[in-house]
Design an enzyme around this catalytic site. Structure first.
Site, PDB file in Angstrom:
ATOM      1  N   GLU A   1     -16.355   5.929   5.218  1.00 34.73           N
ATOM      2  CA  GLU A   1     -15.725   5.328   6.313  1.00 34.73           C
ATOM      3  C   GLU A   1     -15.524   6.491   7.480  1.00 34.73           C
ATOM      4  O   GLU A   1     -16.099   7.684   7.208  1.00 34.73           O
ATOM      5  CB  GLU A   1     -14.024   5.053   5.748  1.00 34.73           C
ATOM      6  CG  GLU A   1     -13.511   6.130   5.140  1.00 34.73           C
ATOM      7  CD  GLU A   1     -12.041   5.742   4.884  1.00 34.73           C
ATOM      8  OE1 GLU A   1     -11.530   4.773   5.159  1.00 34.73           O
ATOM      9  OE2 GLU A   1     -11.502   6.770   4.175  1.00 34.73           O
TER      10      GLU A   1
ATOM     11  N   ARG B   1       0.802  -1.168  -0.080  1.00 29.72           N
ATOM     12  CA  ARG B   1       0.083   0.007   0.027  1.00 29.72           C
ATOM     13  C   ARG B   1       0.733   1.064   0.138  1.00 29.72           C
ATOM     14  O   ARG B   1       0.627   2.201  -0.788  1.00 29.72           O
ATOM     15  CB  ARG B   1      -0.869  -0.296   1.051  1.00 29.72           C
ATOM     16  CG  ARG B   1      -2.121   0.909   1.264  1.00 29.72           C
ATOM     17  CD  ARG B   1      -2.969   1.098   2.024  1.00 29.72           C
ATOM     18  NE  ARG B   1      -2.626   1.013   3.492  1.00 29.72           N
ATOM     19  CZ  ARG B   1      -3.429   0.857   4.630  1.00 29.72           C
ATOM     20  NH1 ARG B   1      -4.346   0.551   4.633  1.00 29.72           N
ATOM     21  NH2 ARG B   1      -2.726   1.213   5.900  1.00 29.72           N
TER      22      ARG B   1
ATOM     23  N   LYS C   1      -2.825   6.917   0.809  1.00 29.98           N
ATOM     24  CA  LYS C   1      -2.589   7.121   2.371  1.00 29.98           C
ATOM     25  C   LYS C   1      -1.290   8.252   2.437  1.00 29.98           C
ATOM     26  O   LYS C   1      -0.284   8.091   2.646  1.00 29.98           O
ATOM     27  CB  LYS C   1      -2.181   5.801   3.232  1.00 29.98           C
ATOM     28  CG  LYS C   1      -2.339   5.986   4.424  1.00 29.98           C
ATOM     29  CD  LYS C   1      -2.402   4.843   5.121  1.00 29.98           C
ATOM     30  CE  LYS C   1      -2.162   4.750   6.763  1.00 29.98           C
ATOM     31  NZ  LYS C   1      -3.417   5.636   7.391  1.00 29.98           N
TER      32      LYS C   1
HETATM   33  N1  PMP Z   1      -9.364   4.624   6.873  1.00 29.50           N
HETATM   34  C1  PMP Z   1      -8.601   5.650   6.973  1.00 29.50           C
HETATM   35  C2  PMP Z   1      -8.936   6.948   6.559  1.00 29.50           C
HETATM   36  C3  PMP Z   1      -7.505   5.435   7.676  1.00 29.50           C
HETATM   37  O1  PMP Z   1      -6.621   6.615   7.865  1.00 29.50           O
HETATM   38  C4  PMP Z   1      -7.240   4.103   8.243  1.00 29.50           C
HETATM   39  C5  PMP Z   1      -5.962   3.854   8.894  1.00 29.50           C
HETATM   40  N2  PMP Z   1      -5.803   4.411  10.095  1.00 29.50           N
HETATM   41  C6  PMP Z   1      -8.156   3.059   7.931  1.00 29.50           C
HETATM   42  C7  PMP Z   1      -9.295   3.311   7.289  1.00 29.50           C
HETATM   43  C8  PMP Z   1      -7.870   1.741   8.390  1.00 29.50           C
HETATM   44  O2  PMP Z   1      -6.881   1.160   7.574  1.00 29.50           O
HETATM   45  P1  PMP Z   1      -6.147  -0.239   8.235  1.00 29.50           P
HETATM   46  O3  PMP Z   1      -6.829  -1.111   8.534  1.00 29.50           O
HETATM   47  O4  PMP Z   1      -5.139  -0.302   7.065  1.00 29.50           O
HETATM   48  O5  PMP Z   1      -5.328   0.631   9.493  1.00 29.50           O
END
Ligand code: PMP
Length: 285
Positions: free
Chosen positions: A184, A52, A151
């Site tokens: 989300e 990622r 990200k």
């Molecule tokens: N959505 C956002 C906006 C995030 O920043 C994150 C990570 N903190 C997630 C979802 C969750 O992703 P992950 O399970 O890879 O931590």
């Protein structure tokens, strides 16, 4: 003993771990990052996090100055030198030191920063009782402006939503996308349970493709639970039997109230509990 922070191939004491004020990561949020967990000294889903990170960097024309195996080793070494078993790792790659203009071509070279620290969890009672969240007015960035799949160090969209959530007395906030669909939370993906099925917004709903989300989808598959990645509305959330969030820091955390509507019977539901247990086993065994 002070924490050792990795910057550009060297370890520094936390107090001395500094970057230039001309770094475009600071000046413009120009860079990418990852949040990763280690359990019992082992990095959870290292390969997925690195993939990622590399994907995010590629999309913003940022070349990470390490190979993936070298980055994995740097992460493991930083954990080991700090003696951290159960921790949280922040990997940051900034555009590097440049001039005051936007042009990234003036930046010398990307800076790689690795911070390995203890994890600050939500209090345990939130996992037992469940969270209350609210939908906020700040929507996800339009995907034609900035893809949520990157990200990036530019988290203002999420921060503005987080502030609105906090002002409403909630530790997390639900964000909708430009179509008004559920996307989300500010740092977590969202799942619903309805009639025995697991529902979650698809990757094109302006979400980060969460690695915990992916792990939970995998666990659901193993348990024979049907998972549908489909567009969801606030209506779907309000009528859900169960709701939970997933994220590296939060892991799997139940939600029992959304916009003052009680979800299910107001306690973490059976499927949420099952997946919390399985996720615990996956990470701790
Ligand atoms: N959505 C956002 C906006 C995030 O920043 C994150 C990570 N903190 C997630 C979802 C969750 O992703 P992950 O399970 O890879 O931590």
């Amino acid at each position: 003993m002070s924490l050792k922070i990795y910057i550009d191939g060297k370890l520094y004491d936390k107090e001395d771990a500094k970057v230039s004020v001309y770094d475009h990561g600071l000046l413009y949020g120009d860079g990418v990052f990852e949040g990763i967990r280690s359990y019992a000294g082992k990095v959870f889903r290292m390969a997925e996090h690195l993939e990622r990170l590399w994907d995010s960097a590629k999309v913003i024309w940022l070349k990470i100055p390490l190979s993936k195996p070298a980055m994995a080793k740097a992460i493991e070494d930083t954990l080991a030198v700090n003696g951290i078993q159960d921790g949280y790792i922040r990997v940051v790659v900034t555009r590097g030191v440049g001039s005051l203009g936007l042009d990234p071509n003036h930046c010398s070279h990307p800076q790689v920063i690795i911070i390995a620290d203890k994890i600050a969890l939500y209090p345990p009672e939130l996992y037992e009782q469940g969270l209350e969240i609210v939908t906020v007015s700040v929507m996800r960035n339009h995907p034609a402006a900035l893809s949520a799949r990157i990200k990036s160090l530019n988290y203002l969209n999420n921060i503005l939503a987080k502030i609105e959530g906090i002002q409403a007395g909630c530790v997390e906030a639900l964000m909708l996308n430009h179509k008004g669909e559920v996307a989300e939370c500010t740092g977590d993906n969202i799942f619903l349970v309805r009639q025995g099925r697991l529902l979650t917004p698809p990757n094109d709903a302006s979400i980060l493709e969460g690695i915990t989300r992916d792990a939970v989808i995998g666990l659901a598959g193993e348990l024979g639970i049907e998972v549908r990645e489909i567009a969801l509305t606030k209506h779907d959330v309000y009528i859900a039997d169960e709701c939970f969030l997933t994220g590296t820091a939060a892991e799997v955390v139940p939600v029992v109230k959304v916009d003052s509507r009680v979800i299910g019977d107001g306690t973490p539901g059976p499927m949420t509990r099952r997946l919390m247990t399985r996720f615990h086993e996956l990470t701790r065994s």
